[in-house]
Design an enzyme around this catalytic site. Structure first.
Site, PDB file in Angstrom:
ATOM      1  N   GLY A  72     -17.337 -10.900   3.540  1.00 49.38           N
ATOM      2  CA  GLY A  72     -17.661 -10.812   2.106  1.00 49.38           C
ATOM      3  C   GLY A  72     -18.029 -12.177   1.534  1.00 49.38           C
ATOM      4  N   LYS A  73     -18.847 -12.152   0.467  1.00 55.69           N
ATOM      5  CA  LYS A  73     -19.312 -13.414  -0.136  1.00 55.69           C
ATOM      6  C   LYS A  73     -18.780 -13.553  -1.560  1.00 55.69           C
ATOM      7  CE  LYS A  73     -22.457 -14.558   3.110  1.00 55.69           C
ATOM      8  NZ  LYS A  73     -21.602 -14.120   4.209  1.00 55.69           N
ATOM      9  N   GLY A  78     -11.494  -9.648   1.611  1.00 57.16           N
ATOM     10  CA  GLY A  78     -12.558  -9.521   2.614  1.00 57.16           C
ATOM     11  C   GLY A  78     -13.557 -10.654   2.587  1.00 57.16           C
ATOM     12  N   ILE A  79     -13.271 -11.705   1.800  1.00 54.56           N
ATOM     13  CA  ILE A  79     -14.166 -12.871   1.734  1.00 54.56           C
ATOM     14  C   ILE A  79     -14.006 -13.703   3.017  1.00 54.56           C
ATOM     15  CG2 ILE A  79     -14.660 -15.037   0.474  1.00 54.56           C
ATOM     16  CD1 ILE A  79     -15.064 -12.790  -1.455  1.00 54.56           C
ATOM     17  N   ILE A 105       6.045  10.057  -0.392  1.00 57.80           N
ATOM     18  CA  ILE A 105       6.457  10.978  -1.447  1.00 57.80           C
ATOM     19  C   ILE A 105       7.200  10.189  -2.528  1.00 57.80           C
ATOM     20  CG2 ILE A 105       6.587  12.990   0.083  1.00 57.80           C
ATOM     21  CD1 ILE A 105       9.728  12.589  -0.093  1.00 57.80           C
ATOM     22  N   LYS A 158       0.848  -1.208   0.000  1.00 51.49           N
ATOM     23  CA  LYS A 158       0.000   0.000   0.000  1.00 51.49           C
ATOM     24  C   LYS A 158       0.882   1.256   0.000  1.00 51.49           C
ATOM     25  CE  LYS A 158      -3.827  -2.383   2.291  1.00 51.49           C
ATOM     26  NZ  LYS A 158      -3.205  -3.671   2.641  1.00 51.49           N
TER      27      LYS A 158
END
Ligand code: XMP
Length: 261
Positions: free
Chosen positions: A216-217, A210-211, A92, A88
């Site tokens: 999450g699905k 996020g499953i 700078i 992530k």
């Protein structure tokens, strides 16, 4: 071959859309030597059911980008899988350039960056390094955790046009104009996947974490437009990772077969 094409071909060859998040809990110094062994064992047991491996700070902080990590990357590549660094990047330009050089030269095929820092003296050096090394850049667009809405869902005023729009829509547009290789949108927000997919079209794939553990699905995320599913703890903490990865991949294939994605 571009990163986008490389992962697409790997995904077809392996008949899998799973990006394994190779994450493990914190280990005290004395137990760290087992971590890499555990990562290699996990990779070995699930490698036929995945198309890519995503490495995060869980392994980079204890081991850096040399030695054991490079050996792990070689093992990933020997299985014809691709390796993504989830750093992530968010600094700078001068620092981002160094970050990108370390990860790309270590053998990562792509890295994840945060578009919040902008282009000039921000992410431009990462895209420049990616193009020179023939590697990929994937941008965050809407994260998977609950607090994501506090940042990504803000209404902003476009710095060029003055027009009001959502932060995540601005990030999706930036991904197109910067020619990013993909964007990350949480499977926990299928309506955002749908909206971002409408902006991106088919050319820029959506990676969706996020499953399972985060709620999450699979079917909902694919239906909304996600292309690759980032699966971590649902596999890495399973009693039988091989069986779990196989079953999850079957579920994904079935959803694709019935025309969901
Ligand atoms: P779990 O165990 O929840 O792990 O399946 C998910 C993995 O993905 C990372 N993660 C994200 N990475 N954008 C990213 O670039 C996101 O929105 C995002 N959400 C989760 C997480 O750190 C873990 O490695």
């Amino acid at each position: 071959m571009s990163f986008r094409t490389r992962i697409e071909e790997t995904s077809k060859d392996k008949d899998s859309r799973i990006v394994l998040a190779l994450d493990f809990p914190f280990q005290e110094q004395k137990n760290r030597s087992q971590l890499l062994h555990r990562a290699e064992k996990m990779l070995k047991s699930v490698q036929e059911h995945i198309c890519a491996v995503k490495i995060n700070h869980h392994l980079i902080l204890p081991f850096g980008t040399f030695g054991g990590i490079q050996e792990l990357l070689r093992k990933i590549h020997r299985q014809q899988l691709v390796a993504i660094m989830d750093c992530k990047a968010n600094d700078i330009g001068a620092t981002n350039r160094v970050i990108a050089e370390y990860y790309y030269s270590a053998g990562f095929d792509a890295l994840i960056a945060n578009p919040f820092v902008g282009w000039e003296e921000g992410l431009e050096p990462i895209f420049e390094a990616a193009s020179r090394h023939k590697k990929g850049v994937i941008l965050l667009a809407y994260m998977s955790h609950k607090g994501a809405k506090e940042g990504y869902d803000q209404t902003i005023s476009d710095s060029k046009t003055g027009r009001q729009l959502k932060q995540y829509c601005s990030f999706a547009r930036k991904a197109l104009s910067w020619n990013a290789d993909g964007v990350v949108v949480g499977a926990t927000y299928p309506e955002k996947i749908k909206e971002i997919h409408q902006i991106l079209g088919e050319k820029t794939p959506i990676y969706s974490p996020g499953i399972g553990t985060q709620g999450g699905k699979i079917k909902t995320a694919l239906e909304a437009g996600a292309k690759y599913l980032i699966l971590g703890r649902v596999i890495t903490t399973s009693e039988d990772p091989d069986k779990t990865a196989k079953e999850l991949n079957k579920k994904i294939r079935n959803a694709i077969k019935i025309g969901v994605a």
